[in-house]
Design a protein around this motif. Sequence first.
Motif, PDB file in Angstrom:
ATOM      1  N   PHE A 132       0.838  -1.189   0.000  1.00 50.16           N
ATOM      2  CA  PHE A 132       0.000   0.000   0.000  1.00 50.16           C
ATOM      3  C   PHE A 132       0.873   1.239   0.000  1.00 50.16           C
ATOM      4  CE2 PHE A 132      -2.839  -3.189   1.762  1.00 50.16           C
ATOM      5  CZ  PHE A 132      -3.992  -2.947   1.053  1.00 50.16           C
ATOM      6  N   TYR A 133       0.496   2.186  -0.854  1.00 50.40           N
ATOM      7  CA  TYR A 133       1.183   3.466  -0.957  1.00 50.40           C
ATOM      8  C   TYR A 133       0.205   4.572  -0.612  1.00 50.40           C
ATOM      9  CZ  TYR A 133       4.791   0.926  -3.513  1.00 50.40           C
ATOM     10  OH  TYR A 133       5.782   0.047  -3.880  1.00 50.40           O
ATOM     11  N   VAL A 134       0.618   5.483   0.243  1.00 51.51           N
ATOM     12  CA  VAL A 134      -0.153   6.689   0.531  1.00 51.51           C
ATOM     13  C   VAL A 134       0.572   7.800  -0.206  1.00 51.51           C
ATOM     14  CG1 VAL A 134      -0.948   8.290   2.296  1.00 51.51           C
ATOM     15  CG2 VAL A 134      -0.958   5.828   2.762  1.00 51.51           C
ATOM     16  N   GLY A 135      -0.114   8.375  -1.203  1.00 53.68           N
ATOM     17  CA  GLY A 135       0.588   9.294  -2.097  1.00 53.68           C
ATOM     18  C   GLY A 135       1.653   8.498  -2.827  1.00 53.68           C
ATOM     19  N   SER A 136       2.898   8.920  -2.730  1.00 53.80           N
ATOM     20  CA  SER A 136       3.987   8.202  -3.391  1.00 53.80           C
ATOM     21  C   SER A 136       4.854   7.443  -2.394  1.00 53.80           C
ATOM     22  CB  SER A 136       4.842   9.186  -4.200  1.00 53.80           C
ATOM     23  OG  SER A 136       5.410  10.139  -3.340  1.00 53.80           O
ATOM     24  N   THR A 137       4.384   7.315  -1.141  1.00 56.36           N
ATOM     25  CA  THR A 137       5.181   6.693  -0.096  1.00 56.36           C
ATOM     26  C   THR A 137       4.641   5.316   0.257  1.00 56.36           C
ATOM     27  OG1 THR A 137       5.655   8.877   0.835  1.00 56.36           O
ATOM     28  CG2 THR A 137       6.033   6.990   2.266  1.00 56.36           C
ATOM     29  N   LEU A 138       5.521   4.333   0.279  1.00 55.30           N
ATOM     30  CA  LEU A 138       5.135   2.993   0.699  1.00 55.30           C
ATOM     31  C   LEU A 138       4.756   3.050   2.175  1.00 55.30           C
ATOM     32  CD1 LEU A 138       4.951  -0.084   0.139  1.00 55.30           C
ATOM     33  CD2 LEU A 138       7.354  -0.223   0.831  1.00 55.30           C
ATOM     34  N   SER A 139       3.515   2.688   2.482  1.00 57.87           N
ATOM     35  CA  SER A 139       3.076   2.730   3.880  1.00 57.87           C
ATOM     36  C   SER A 139       3.102   1.356   4.523  1.00 57.87           C
ATOM     37  CB  SER A 139       1.672   3.332   3.997  1.00 57.87           C
ATOM     38  OG  SER A 139       0.714   2.472   3.422  1.00 57.87           O
ATOM     39  N   SER A 140       2.924   0.298   3.727  1.00 55.78           N
ATOM     40  CA  SER A 140       2.884  -1.029   4.317  1.00 55.78           C
ATOM     41  C   SER A 140       3.017  -2.092   3.244  1.00 55.78           C
ATOM     42  CB  SER A 140       1.557  -1.220   5.061  1.00 55.78           C
ATOM     43  OG  SER A 140       1.500  -2.477   5.689  1.00 55.78           O
ATOM     44  N   GLU A 141       3.638  -3.199   3.624  1.00 58.68           N
ATOM     45  CA  GLU A 141       3.705  -4.376   2.774  1.00 58.68           C
ATOM     46  C   GLU A 141       3.118  -5.524   3.587  1.00 58.68           C
ATOM     47  OE1 GLU A 141       6.849  -6.789  -0.028  1.00 58.68           O
ATOM     48  OE2 GLU A 141       7.425  -4.907   0.890  1.00 58.68           O
ATOM     49  N   ILE A 142       2.155  -6.226   3.010  1.00 57.38           N
ATOM     50  CA  ILE A 142       1.475  -7.304   3.716  1.00 57.38           C
ATOM     51  C   ILE A 142       1.765  -8.602   2.968  1.00 57.38           C
ATOM     52  CG2 ILE A 142      -0.755  -8.182   4.512  1.00 57.38           C
ATOM     53  CD1 ILE A 142      -1.687  -5.206   4.528  1.00 57.38           C
ATOM     54  N   ALA A 143       2.565  -9.470   3.590  1.00 60.86           N
ATOM     55  CA  ALA A 143       2.985 -10.729   2.966  1.00 60.86           C
ATOM     56  C   ALA A 143       1.971 -11.821   3.290  1.00 60.86           C
ATOM     57  CB  ALA A 143       4.383 -11.102   3.447  1.00 60.86           C
ATOM     58  N   ASP A 144       0.760 -11.638   2.785  1.00 57.39           N
ATOM     59  CA  ASP A 144      -0.328 -12.586   3.029  1.00 57.39           C
ATOM     60  C   ASP A 144      -1.190 -12.645   1.770  1.00 57.39           C
ATOM     61  OD1 ASP A 144      -2.626 -13.967   3.766  1.00 57.39           O
ATOM     62  OD2 ASP A 144      -2.890 -12.893   5.654  1.00 57.39           O
TER      63      ASP A 144
END
Length: 179
Positions: A132-144
């Motif tokens: 997930f990116y908020v604007g152009s910033t990676l906010s979270s990666e969910i390895a599921d």
Amino acid sequence: MAHPARWTCLCLLLTALSATAADWRSDLPSAQRLGEGEFSWWGLRLYTARLWANAPVQGWDQPFALELLYHRSLSRDTLVQASLAEMRRLDPASMTAQRSAQWTEALERAFVDVRPGMRITGVYLPGQGCRFYVGSTLSSEIADPVFARAFFAIWLGPDARDPQLRRRLLGLADTDGGQ
């Protein structure tokens, strides 16, 4: 003539800025927009959705990005709870108490309070999960991978709440005479 140390600092700063400016497009560099549509609830336009991919999305075996451009202010809690409610509606049997708690935590890390003009983009990565990116910033990666498919099914699954939006996103809205 400028001092060499200043040029070095300027070059390092520009390099750092360009590295942080990378957004979801670095995950799908050749993606094209497949479709877009508006989502409204009780007459209130909430967001514009756009689907990006390298080829038409015909299943869950290729990466894609779903971009949401918000037109209203919504709290992170509202986004989390609405997402969980839809995931539960689409597949109630798989939403165990443990899974619900894990997914709540994951969504709380990924989302923020949004204001008009803000953009959240989710990138689906088959067999891996999502980012997930908020604007152009990676906010979270969910390895599921199970979470990723359940989340994106909100918009792209056959039982999506807004079938017309689903068709528009997939680029199918006008292929059968508008039916």
